[in-house]
Design a protein around this motif. Structure first.
Motif, PDB file in Angstrom:
ATOM      1  N   SER A  20       1.119  -1.259  -0.263  1.00  0.00           N
ATOM      2  CA  SER A  20       0.005  -0.208   0.319  1.00  0.00           C
ATOM      3  C   SER A  20       1.223   1.404  -0.240  1.00  0.00           C
ATOM      4  O   SER A  20       1.793   1.125   0.309  1.00  0.00           O
ATOM      5  CB  SER A  20      -0.788  -0.375   1.506  1.00  0.00           C
ATOM      6  N   SER A  21       0.356   1.867  -0.369  1.00  0.00           N
ATOM      7  CA  SER A  21       0.999   3.628  -0.379  1.00  0.00           C
ATOM      8  C   SER A  21       1.503   4.019   0.977  1.00  0.00           C
ATOM      9  O   SER A  21       2.392   4.448   0.769  1.00  0.00           O
ATOM     10  CB  SER A  21      -0.260   4.674  -0.949  1.00  0.00           C
ATOM     11  N   ASN A  22       0.625   3.724   1.798  1.00  0.00           N
ATOM     12  CA  ASN A  22       1.680   3.472   3.366  1.00  0.00           C
ATOM     13  C   ASN A  22       3.409   3.407   3.768  1.00  0.00           C
ATOM     14  O   ASN A  22       3.280   4.061   4.277  1.00  0.00           O
ATOM     15  CB  ASN A  22       0.141   3.244   4.818  1.00  0.00           C
ATOM     16  N   PHE A  23       2.241   2.192   2.499  1.00  0.00           N
ATOM     17  CA  PHE A  23       4.263   1.579   3.202  1.00  0.00           C
ATOM     18  C   PHE A  23       5.528   3.085   2.612  1.00  0.00           C
ATOM     19  O   PHE A  23       7.111   2.404   3.109  1.00  0.00           O
ATOM     20  CB  PHE A  23       4.540   0.573   2.516  1.00  0.00           C
ATOM     21  N   LYS A  24       5.039   3.360   1.488  1.00  0.00           N
ATOM     22  CA  LYS A  24       6.296   4.218   0.755  1.00  0.00           C
ATOM     23  C   LYS A  24       6.632   5.385   1.474  1.00  0.00           C
ATOM     24  O   LYS A  24       7.542   5.840   1.248  1.00  0.00           O
ATOM     25  CB  LYS A  24       4.882   4.545  -0.514  1.00  0.00           C
ATOM     26  N   LYS A  25       5.539   5.805   2.490  1.00  0.00           N
ATOM     27  CA  LYS A  25       6.148   6.978   3.447  1.00  0.00           C
ATOM     28  C   LYS A  25       7.390   6.118   4.312  1.00  0.00           C
ATOM     29  O   LYS A  25       7.794   6.975   5.006  1.00  0.00           O
ATOM     30  CB  LYS A  25       4.957   7.406   4.119  1.00  0.00           C
ATOM     31  N   ASP A  26       7.093   4.785   5.129  1.00  0.00           N
ATOM     32  CA  ASP A  26       7.956   4.187   5.887  1.00  0.00           C
ATOM     33  C   ASP A  26       9.017   3.607   4.944  1.00  0.00           C
ATOM     34  O   ASP A  26       9.907   3.473   6.435  1.00  0.00           O
ATOM     35  CB  ASP A  26       6.800   3.293   6.616  1.00  0.00           C
ATOM     36  N   ARG A  27       9.035   3.327   4.193  1.00  0.00           N
ATOM     37  CA  ARG A  27       9.916   2.771   3.996  1.00  0.00           C
ATOM     38  C   ARG A  27      11.306   3.078   3.818  1.00  0.00           C
ATOM     39  O   ARG A  27      12.580   2.079   4.338  1.00  0.00           O
ATOM     40  CB  ARG A  27      10.161   2.831   1.806  1.00  0.00           C
ATOM     41  N   GLN A  28      11.527   4.202   3.718  1.00  0.00           N
ATOM     42  CA  GLN A  28      13.020   4.465   4.313  1.00  0.00           C
ATOM     43  C   GLN A  28      13.003   4.117   6.108  1.00  0.00           C
ATOM     44  O   GLN A  28      15.003   3.970   6.029  1.00  0.00           O
ATOM     45  CB  GLN A  28      13.206   6.484   4.426  1.00  0.00           C
ATOM     46  N   ALA A  29      12.252   4.232   6.829  1.00  0.00           N
ATOM     47  CA  ALA A  29      12.584   4.136   8.265  1.00  0.00           C
ATOM     48  C   ALA A  29      12.620   2.482   8.426  1.00  0.00           C
ATOM     49  O   ALA A  29      13.607   2.005   9.121  1.00  0.00           O
ATOM     50  CB  ALA A  29      11.817   4.435   8.942  1.00  0.00           C
ATOM     51  N   PHE A  30      11.947   1.536   7.838  1.00  0.00           N
ATOM     52  CA  PHE A  30      12.164   0.096   7.593  1.00  0.00           C
ATOM     53  C   PHE A  30      13.194  -0.102   7.118  1.00  0.00           C
ATOM     54  O   PHE A  30      14.034  -0.938   7.236  1.00  0.00           O
ATOM     55  CB  PHE A  30      10.562  -0.178   6.570  1.00  0.00           C
ATOM     56  N   GLU A  31      13.652   0.499   5.907  1.00  0.00           N
ATOM     57  CA  GLU A  31      15.671  -0.127   5.408  1.00  0.00           C
ATOM     58  C   GLU A  31      16.128   0.803   6.436  1.00  0.00           C
ATOM     59  O   GLU A  31      17.117  -0.371   6.366  1.00  0.00           O
ATOM     60  CB  GLU A  31      15.345   0.152   3.719  1.00  0.00           C
ATOM     61  N   ALA A  32      16.366   1.394   7.261  1.00  0.00           N
ATOM     62  CA  ALA A  32      16.441   1.890   8.000  1.00  0.00           C
ATOM     63  C   ALA A  32      16.985   1.324   9.118  1.00  0.00           C
ATOM     64  O   ALA A  32      18.120   1.010  10.011  1.00  0.00           O
ATOM     65  CB  ALA A  32      17.348   3.908   8.696  1.00  0.00           C
ATOM     66  N   SER A  33      16.328   0.276   9.794  1.00  0.00           N
ATOM     67  CA  SER A  33      15.694  -0.479  10.654  1.00  0.00           C
ATOM     68  C   SER A  33      16.573  -1.684  10.862  1.00  0.00           C
ATOM     69  O   SER A  33      16.493  -2.486   9.907  1.00  0.00           O
ATOM     70  CB  SER A  33      14.400  -0.681  11.183  1.00  0.00           C
ATOM     71  N   LYS A  34      17.387  -1.864  12.090  1.00  0.00           N
ATOM     72  CA  LYS A  34      18.482  -3.135  11.885  1.00  0.00           C
ATOM     73  C   LYS A  34      17.333  -4.530  12.600  1.00  0.00           C
ATOM     74  O   LYS A  34      16.368  -4.289  13.115  1.00  0.00           O
ATOM     75  CB  LYS A  34      19.433  -3.463  13.232  1.00  0.00           C
ATOM     76  N   VAL A  35      17.475  -5.210  12.446  1.00  0.00           N
ATOM     77  CA  VAL A  35      17.307  -6.714  12.817  1.00  0.00           C
ATOM     78  C   VAL A  35      17.653  -6.893  13.779  1.00  0.00           C
ATOM     79  O   VAL A  35      18.759  -7.344  14.748  1.00  0.00           O
ATOM     80  CB  VAL A  35      17.273  -7.735  11.450  1.00  0.00           C
ATOM     81  N   MET A  36      16.606  -7.554  14.733  1.00  0.00           N
ATOM     82  CA  MET A  36      16.354  -7.548  16.184  1.00  0.00           C
ATOM     83  C   MET A  36      16.221  -9.018  16.490  1.00  0.00           C
ATOM     84  O   MET A  36      16.995  -9.706  17.155  1.00  0.00           O
ATOM     85  CB  MET A  36      15.662  -7.318  16.407  1.00  0.00           C
ATOM     86  N   MET A  37      15.352  -9.848  15.335  1.00  0.00           N
ATOM     87  CA  MET A  37      15.197 -11.164  16.004  1.00  0.00           C
ATOM     88  C   MET A  37      15.288 -11.946  14.422  1.00  0.00           C
ATOM     89  O   MET A  37      14.530 -11.074  12.915  1.00  0.00           O
ATOM     90  CB  MET A  37      14.476 -11.260  16.145  1.00  0.00           C
ATOM     91  N   HIS A  38      15.070 -13.077  13.921  1.00  0.00           N
ATOM     92  CA  HIS A  38      14.703 -13.932  12.698  1.00  0.00           C
ATOM     93  C   HIS A  38      14.499 -15.066  12.869  1.00  0.00           C
ATOM     94  O   HIS A  38      14.836 -16.074  13.820  1.00  0.00           O
ATOM     95  CB  HIS A  38      15.716 -13.122  11.466  1.00  0.00           C
ATOM     96  N   PHE A  39      13.244 -15.449  12.038  1.00  0.00           N
ATOM     97  CA  PHE A  39      12.901 -16.992  11.990  1.00  0.00           C
ATOM     98  C   PHE A  39      12.809 -17.417  10.519  1.00  0.00           C
ATOM     99  O   PHE A  39      12.390 -16.516   9.706  1.00  0.00           O
ATOM    100  CB  PHE A  39      11.433 -17.047  12.479  1.00  0.00           C
ATOM    101  N   LYS A  40      13.160 -18.517  10.872  1.00  0.00           N
ATOM    102  CA  LYS A  40      13.417 -19.310   9.015  1.00  0.00           C
ATOM    103  C   LYS A  40      12.402 -20.666   9.244  1.00  0.00           C
ATOM    104  O   LYS A  40      12.476 -21.497  10.439  1.00  0.00           O
ATOM    105  CB  LYS A  40      14.740 -19.390   8.680  1.00  0.00           C
ATOM    106  N   SER A  41      11.673 -20.854   8.379  1.00  0.00           N
ATOM    107  CA  SER A  41      10.946 -21.978   8.107  1.00  0.00           C
ATOM    108  C   SER A  41      11.303 -22.754   6.380  1.00  0.00           C
ATOM    109  O   SER A  41      11.390 -21.753   5.678  1.00  0.00           O
ATOM    110  CB  SER A  41       9.392 -21.998   7.833  1.00  0.00           C
ATOM    111  N   VAL A  42      12.327 -23.724   6.860  1.00  0.00           N
ATOM    112  CA  VAL A  42      12.081 -24.010   5.540  1.00  0.00           C
ATOM    113  C   VAL A  42      11.356 -25.401   4.608  1.00  0.00           C
ATOM    114  O   VAL A  42      10.778 -25.974   5.615  1.00  0.00           O
ATOM    115  CB  VAL A  42      13.845 -25.198   5.456  1.00  0.00           C
TER     116      VAL A  42
END
Length: 114
Positions: A20-42
């Motif tokens: 959505s267009s809402n993400f376009k506003k937040d994209r820069q902050a999203f991409e600059a945010s560091k990963v805190m946790m991640h999960f994987k499903s194979v």
């Protein structure tokens, strides 16, 4: 005529997969945010990943055979006790995972539900 049909197909495909267009506003902050946790499903064909980032961002995405992302569903979350409430920018993410997640830090597991 063929080129018009072909270009129309790509426009429809691009718009249906876009967030959505809402993400376009937040994209820069999203991409600059560091990963805190991640999960994987194979799985057989697609590996699924769920990443929790700073600033209450998250992303669910899939990769085909460890290549590039073939689908991405970013969003923001809020915490309520031990549950995080998922707010996807693209509503298709709700159909795939649900609206809530419970994280067990000791077992390094995450469970999704509605």
């Amino acid at each position: 005529m063929k080129s018009f049909i072909r270009s129309s197909f790509f426009v429809i495909l691009f718009c249906s997969c876009a967030t959505s267009s809402n993400f376009k506003k937040d994209r820069q902050a999203f991409e600059a945010s560091k990963v805190m946790m991640h999960f994987k499903s194979v799985a057989d064909m697609n590996d699924s990943y769920f990443v929790i980032k700073e600033n209450n961002f998250f992303e669910f995405y899939r990769q085909l055979f460890d290549s590039l992302k073939n689908s991405s569903y970013p969003g923001k979350y809020t915490k309520k006790d031990d549950t995080i409430l998922l707010h996807f920018y693209n509503k298709k993410g709700i159909n795939l995972l649900g609206t809530k997640a419970l994280i067990d830090k000791e077992k390094k597991q995450i469970r999704f539900f509605n």
